[in-house]
Write an enzyme that holds these catalytic residues in place. Structure first.
Site, short mmCIF file in Angstrom:
data_model
loop_
_atom_site.label_atom_id
_atom_site.label_comp_id
_atom_site.label_asym_id
_atom_site.label_seq_id
_atom_site.Cartn_x
_atom_site.Cartn_y
_atom_site.Cartn_z
N GLY A 164 63.37 44.68 65.57
CA GLY A 164 64.26 45.65 66.40
C GLY A 164 65.39 45.25 66.60
N LYS B 274 62.55 52.79 76.02
CA LYS B 274 61.31 53.59 76.35
C LYS B 274 60.06 53.00 76.87
CE LYS B 274 60.57 58.18 74.79
NZ LYS B 274 59.72 58.90 74.13
N GLY C 205 57.61 47.41 64.56
CA GLY C 205 56.49 48.14 65.27
C GLY C 205 55.37 47.26 64.88
N ARG D 269 64.55 41.32 54.45
CA ARG D 269 63.11 41.67 53.99
C ARG D 269 63.27 41.56 52.40
NH1 ARG D 269 62.27 47.37 57.62
NH2 ARG D 269 61.18 46.20 59.22
P1 AMP Z 1 63.92 50.25 71.81
O1 AMP Z 1 63.85 50.98 70.54
O2 AMP Z 1 62.97 50.77 72.87
O3 AMP Z 1 63.96 48.83 71.82
O4 AMP Z 1 65.64 50.69 72.45
C1 AMP Z 1 66.66 50.15 71.84
C2 AMP Z 1 67.83 50.84 72.54
O5 AMP Z 1 67.98 51.05 73.71
C3 AMP Z 1 69.07 50.37 71.90
O6 AMP Z 1 69.83 51.49 71.37
C4 AMP Z 1 69.84 50.13 73.35
O7 AMP Z 1 71.20 50.47 73.34
C5 AMP Z 1 69.05 50.96 74.27
N1 AMP Z 1 69.49 50.90 75.60
C6 AMP Z 1 68.91 49.46 75.97
N2 AMP Z 1 69.27 49.64 77.45
C7 AMP Z 1 70.00 50.72 77.81
C8 AMP Z 1 70.58 51.26 79.08
N3 AMP Z 1 70.54 50.61 80.01
N4 AMP Z 1 70.80 52.68 78.91
C9 AMP Z 1 71.07 53.25 77.53
N5 AMP Z 1 70.31 52.74 76.41
C10 AMP Z 1 69.95 51.21 76.50
#
Ligand code: AMP
Length: 401
Positions: A355, A206, A378, A43
């Protein structure tokens, strides 16, 4: 009204109050003198083009401002911008004076004395007024400069005093920086008539956080590939067993809504998985859509990797956000790294929306093969969802009290 950029205004002899996103991550372990060590300076590096341009154009002073972390309105030594100031001073080979606070009464004197061309205001979020989008606080920041510049793409989705209210005080004297320009141009390649076939690949944890973006992307894409923990609510909604994989009832409802909608045939889900009994357990192949009751789905399987890679080969535009599994653990990182390599091999326009996907591409040293890596996770998701961001709109149209 068009958005004005830094190269479109006269800068000679002017003081520029400039908002950047210096919210960098730090290493867990400290340096030899107990100082915090920046782990990823991307950044700061991304701000240098604009700062160097301002210096080359003969500005009198640049007053830099940023937030760092979440100090919740209170000063905290750990969240001082001092390491950022040092990094900037090294990179620019010039003095950078860090003020005690962004409201420091000495700032005006410092500006009059004109001893340094670069002043860095201490962390804006040491004051609650920043996140409250307070106009009086913004007025005081505005009083330091003749021109307001915003290059903080990573903070442009926030309506904060330094990104939003401050525009009120610079009617025709506000501009975007080069990073903001690059980010907008890259994102518009995805939101405005993307060159087809356009495919998006979403992962992460999520569905509820990314539901709006799924709904916005579906009409635009030829195919939406879903991996990571995001896939399980969809598989569950289709009636498959997902064992102990990450999934909430709320996410299943959202997945049912999408799979019941008119664009459902565009959604491609994993066909096999890498599972384990525990998050840190041994990886096992689960060669079918369904996952055993005592297992957790932690990565996409080989057949899914091939399926996703074959689809991505047909794409002329690809947007990726979110890992394909628990990629922080080596045993479950293959799917994510294979997708990173698929993007790096694509001849189309490839955009990574911040991310964890960025972390994976960097770890694989494939950054240079990606068309654009956004500095704001974000912010890039919200830009795709809404077509612009509050910070960009305020820069374009101004703000009225
Ligand atoms: P996000 O912030 O929604 O992009 O989520 C990222 C996080 O999702 C990372 O820390 C990954 O380790 C986690 N993640 C992705 N796939 C899985 C999974 N199948 N089970 C548990 N955590 C996951």
């Amino acid at each position: 009204m068009a958005l004005k950029f830094v190269n479109e205004v006269e800068l000679q002899g002017k003081s520029v109050i400039a908002r950047f996103d210096f919210n960098v991550p730090f290493k867990k372990t400290r340096g030899p003198s107990g100082e915090r060590v920046i782990s990823d300076p991307t950044r700061i590096e991304s701000s240098l083009e604009t700062i160097k341009y301002l210096l080359d154009q003969g500005v009198k002073t640049i007053i830099l401002m940023s937030h760092l972390g979440r100090p919740k309105g209170k000063a905290s030594k750990d969240l001082s911008l001092e390491p950022v100031g040092k990094y900037l001073a090294n990179s620019l080979d010039t003095d950078v004076i860090l003020t005690e606070s962004c409201l420091d009464l000495n700032i005006k004197t410092l500006l009059d004395l004109n001893t340094s061309r670069i002043i860095l205001l201490e962390n804006l979020r040491f004051h609650p007024e920043e996140e409250e989008n307070d106009f009086e606080f913004a007025r005081r920041l505005a009083s330091y400069g003749d021109i307001y510049l915003n290059d903080a793409f990573g903070a442009a989705h926030r309506k904060h005093a330094s990104t939003h209210a401050i525009n009120h005080y610079f009617k025709n004297n506000s501009v975007g920086g080069f990073l903001l320009k690059k980010e907008i141009m890259a994102l518009e390649k995805v939101t405005e008539k993307p060159k087809g076939p356009f495919m998006a690949i979403l992962g992460g944890a999520k569905v509820s956080d990314k539901i709006q973006i799924i709904e916005k992307l579906l009409p635009l894409v030829e195919r939406l590939l879903i991996g990571g923990a995001m896939a399980y609510p969809f598989l569950k909604a289709q009636g498959h067993s997902i064992g102990k994989s990450l999934c909430s009832d709320e996410d299943i409802k959202l997945a049912e809504k999408i799979l019941g909608g008119p664009q459902k045939q565009k959604v491609t889900l994993p066909q096999d998985h890498i599972v384990s009994e525990q998050l840190d357990g041994a990886p096992e192949v689960s060669d079918s859509l369904d996952i055993e009751d005592n297992k957790i789905g932690l990565d996409i399987g080989e057949r899914t990797i091939s399926l996703f890679k074959n689809e991505l080969k047909k794409a002329n535009t690809i947007f990726w956000n979110g890992p394909m599994g628990l990629f922080e653990n080596k045993s479950f990182s293959k799917g994510t790294f294979e997708i990173a390599s698929a993007l790096s091999e694509s001849e189309g326009f490839t955009l990574i929306g911040g991310g964890d996907s960025v972390a994976a591409v960097k770890e694989a040293k494939l950054e240079s093969l990606i068309s654009h890596i956004s500095t704001g996770g974000g912010a890039s998701l919200e830009f795709i969802e809404k077509g612009s961001l509050p910070g960009i709109q305020a820069l374009k149209f101004g703000i009225t009290l």
